[in-house]
Design a protein around this motif. Structure first.
Motif, PDB file in Angstrom:
ATOM      1  N   SER A  28       0.836  -1.200   0.000  1.00 28.77           N
ATOM      2  CA  SER A  28       0.000   0.000   0.000  1.00 28.77           C
ATOM      3  C   SER A  28       0.873   1.253   0.000  1.00 28.77           C
ATOM      4  O   SER A  28       0.635   2.190  -0.775  1.00 28.77           O
ATOM      5  CB  SER A  28      -0.929   0.006   1.216  1.00 28.77           C
ATOM      6  N   ALA A  29       1.894   1.255   0.833  1.00 27.83           N
ATOM      7  CA  ALA A  29       2.801   2.411   0.899  1.00 27.83           C
ATOM      8  C   ALA A  29       3.494   2.630  -0.442  1.00 27.83           C
ATOM      9  O   ALA A  29       3.598   3.763  -0.919  1.00 27.83           O
ATOM     10  CB  ALA A  29       3.835   2.211   2.010  1.00 27.83           C
ATOM     11  N   TYR A  30       3.942   1.547  -1.055  1.00 23.57           N
ATOM     12  CA  TYR A  30       4.615   1.668  -2.345  1.00 23.57           C
ATOM     13  C   TYR A  30       3.650   2.184  -3.414  1.00 23.57           C
ATOM     14  O   TYR A  30       4.001   3.060  -4.217  1.00 23.57           O
ATOM     15  CB  TYR A  30       5.233   0.336  -2.771  1.00 23.57           C
ATOM     16  N   SER A  31       2.442   1.667  -3.416  1.00 20.74           N
ATOM     17  CA  SER A  31       1.438   2.108  -4.388  1.00 20.74           C
ATOM     18  C   SER A  31       1.152   3.595  -4.239  1.00 20.74           C
ATOM     19  O   SER A  31       1.049   4.324  -5.229  1.00 20.74           O
ATOM     20  CB  SER A  31       0.154   1.295  -4.232  1.00 20.74           C
ATOM     21  N   ASN A  32       1.023   4.037  -2.986  1.00 20.69           N
ATOM     22  CA  ASN A  32       0.826   5.466  -2.728  1.00 20.69           C
ATOM     23  C   ASN A  32       2.001   6.273  -3.276  1.00 20.69           C
ATOM     24  O   ASN A  32       1.813   7.311  -3.907  1.00 20.69           O
ATOM     25  CB  ASN A  32       0.694   5.723  -1.228  1.00 20.69           C
ATOM     26  N   LEU A  84       1.825  -5.417 -11.630  1.00 16.39           N
ATOM     27  CA  LEU A  84       1.736  -6.859 -11.874  1.00 16.39           C
ATOM     28  C   LEU A  84       2.658  -7.622 -10.926  1.00 16.39           C
ATOM     29  O   LEU A  84       2.266  -8.675 -10.394  1.00 16.39           O
ATOM     30  CB  LEU A  84       2.084  -7.174 -13.336  1.00 16.39           C
ATOM     31  N   ASP A  85       3.843  -7.109 -10.688  1.00 16.91           N
ATOM     32  CA  ASP A  85       4.768  -7.740  -9.753  1.00 16.91           C
ATOM     33  C   ASP A  85       4.156  -7.823  -8.351  1.00 16.91           C
ATOM     34  O   ASP A  85       4.245  -8.852  -7.686  1.00 16.91           O
ATOM     35  CB  ASP A  85       6.093  -6.971  -9.714  1.00 16.91           C
ATOM     36  N   MET A  86       3.507  -6.747  -7.919  1.00 17.85           N
ATOM     37  CA  MET A  86       2.879  -6.773  -6.584  1.00 17.85           C
ATOM     38  C   MET A  86       1.829  -7.870  -6.505  1.00 17.85           C
ATOM     39  O   MET A  86       1.771  -8.620  -5.528  1.00 17.85           O
ATOM     40  CB  MET A  86       2.261  -5.417  -6.239  1.00 17.85           C
ATOM     41  N   PHE A  87       0.990  -7.983  -7.529  1.00 19.92           N
ATOM     42  CA  PHE A  87      -0.077  -8.980  -7.477  1.00 19.92           C
ATOM     43  C   PHE A  87       0.436 -10.393  -7.712  1.00 19.92           C
ATOM     44  O   PHE A  87      -0.128 -11.342  -7.161  1.00 19.92           O
ATOM     45  CB  PHE A  87      -1.232  -8.598  -8.405  1.00 19.92           C
ATOM     46  N   THR A  88       1.502 -10.533  -8.467  1.00 18.55           N
ATOM     47  CA  THR A  88       2.113 -11.850  -8.607  1.00 18.55           C
ATOM     48  C   THR A  88       2.676 -12.297  -7.259  1.00 18.55           C
ATOM     49  O   THR A  88       2.490 -13.452  -6.846  1.00 18.55           O
ATOM     50  CB  THR A  88       3.212 -11.818  -9.693  1.00 18.55           C
ATOM     51  N   GLN A  89       3.341 -11.382  -6.554  1.00 15.85           N
ATOM     52  CA  GLN A  89       3.843 -11.700  -5.211  1.00 15.85           C
ATOM     53  C   GLN A  89       2.695 -11.955  -4.233  1.00 15.85           C
ATOM     54  O   GLN A  89       2.798 -12.821  -3.358  1.00 15.85           O
ATOM     55  CB  GLN A  89       4.736 -10.570  -4.701  1.00 15.85           C
ATOM     56  N   ASP A 134      -6.960 -12.375  -6.397  1.00 17.37           N
ATOM     57  CA  ASP A 134      -5.630 -12.086  -6.941  1.00 17.37           C
ATOM     58  C   ASP A 134      -5.531 -12.511  -8.407  1.00 17.37           C
ATOM     59  O   ASP A 134      -5.003 -11.769  -9.241  1.00 17.37           O
ATOM     60  CB  ASP A 134      -4.546 -12.788  -6.114  1.00 17.37           C
ATOM     61  N   ASN A 135      -6.040 -13.692  -8.718  1.00 19.71           N
ATOM     62  CA  ASN A 135      -6.013 -14.173 -10.101  1.00 19.71           C
ATOM     63  C   ASN A 135      -6.782 -13.243 -11.034  1.00 19.71           C
ATOM     64  O   ASN A 135      -6.332 -12.972 -12.155  1.00 19.71           O
ATOM     65  CB  ASN A 135      -6.578 -15.593 -10.192  1.00 19.71           C
ATOM     66  N   ASP A 136      -7.935 -12.755 -10.581  1.00 19.18           N
ATOM     67  CA  ASP A 136      -8.736 -11.838 -11.408  1.00 19.18           C
ATOM     68  C   ASP A 136      -7.961 -10.568 -11.727  1.00 19.18           C
ATOM     69  O   ASP A 136      -7.951 -10.106 -12.872  1.00 19.18           O
ATOM     70  CB  ASP A 136     -10.050 -11.471 -10.700  1.00 19.18           C
ATOM     71  N   ILE A 144      -4.069  -5.457 -19.665  1.00 25.21           N
ATOM     72  CA  ILE A 144      -3.663  -4.051 -19.760  1.00 25.21           C
ATOM     73  C   ILE A 144      -2.274  -3.922 -20.371  1.00 25.21           C
ATOM     74  O   ILE A 144      -2.010  -3.013 -21.159  1.00 25.21           O
ATOM     75  CB  ILE A 144      -3.705  -3.383 -18.358  1.00 25.21           C
ATOM     76  N   GLY A 145      -1.390  -4.831 -20.004  1.00 25.57           N
ATOM     77  CA  GLY A 145      -0.015  -4.768 -20.496  1.00 25.57           C
ATOM     78  C   GLY A 145       0.641  -3.463 -20.093  1.00 25.57           C
ATOM     79  O   GLY A 145       0.622  -3.086 -18.918  1.00 25.57           O
TER      80      GLY A 145
END
Length: 178
Positions: A28-32, A84-89, A134-136, A144-145
């Motif tokens: 969350s902090a990184y996204s912000n 994508l990296d965040m959601f893959t993790q 997460d998969n969705d 989006i790519g």
């Protein structure tokens, strides 16, 4: 009262759930930081869910007459390659948690601990939902790519996620849910 082996395993799971919350707070902090406020919101909601999961375990262990033993938490990553990296993790981590819950269920079954099995059923169902969510999002991010407009649209969608679990545990999980 539960067996010592079960109490130890549940205490370990409390710490895993606390680390999950810590990980999602970091995301969350990184996204912000990178301007994805919707992603930040999604991960902060996830933080609250993980704290709720930890607190349910915490109170169950206490209700069973056992001690809660909290351990130091590992430092989560502070930066990520992409959304994508965040959601893959996230998915990788949730699969790890799913396996941990399944291991707890196996242990409860081997110990013939019916109360803990019933208690853990909620977590089994919850993990199916966690991985599906997460998969969705990963599928959407793959579609989006590198399109920044698509990323901003998804960011806007993720900003609407709301916390559906109690966040004040001062009177206990059951009281907070009422």
């Amino acid at each position: 009262m539960i067996k010592t082996e079960m109490a130890a395993a549940l205490n370990e799971q409390i710490n895993k759930e606390m680390y999950s919350a810590y990980l999602y707070m970091s995301m969350s902090a990184y996204s912000n930081k990178i301007g994805l406020k919707g992603f930040a919101n999604w991960f902060m909601v996830q933080y609250h869910e993980e704290m709720y999961h930890a607190m349910k375990l915490y109170e169950y262990v206490q209700r069973q007459g056992e001690d809660v033993k909290l351990e130091a938490l590992a430092t989560p990553p502070a930066s990520f390659e992409s959304a994508l990296d965040m959601f893959t993790q996230t998915l990788t981590h949730e699969r790890y948690i799913t396996q941990s819950i399944n291991d707890l269920m196996d242990l409860a079954q081997s110990l013939k601990d019916h109360a803990t099995q019933i208690f853990l059923e909620w977590y089994v169902t919850e993990q199916v939902e966690e991985e599906e969510n997460d998969n969705d999002i990963i599928q959407q991010l793959n579609l989006i790519g590198s399109n920044p407009h698509g990323l901003l649209m998804l960011d806007r969608d993720l900003s609407s996620r709301m916390t559906t679990v109690p966040t004040d545990f001062s009177k206990g999980v059951e009281a907070a849910a009422a």
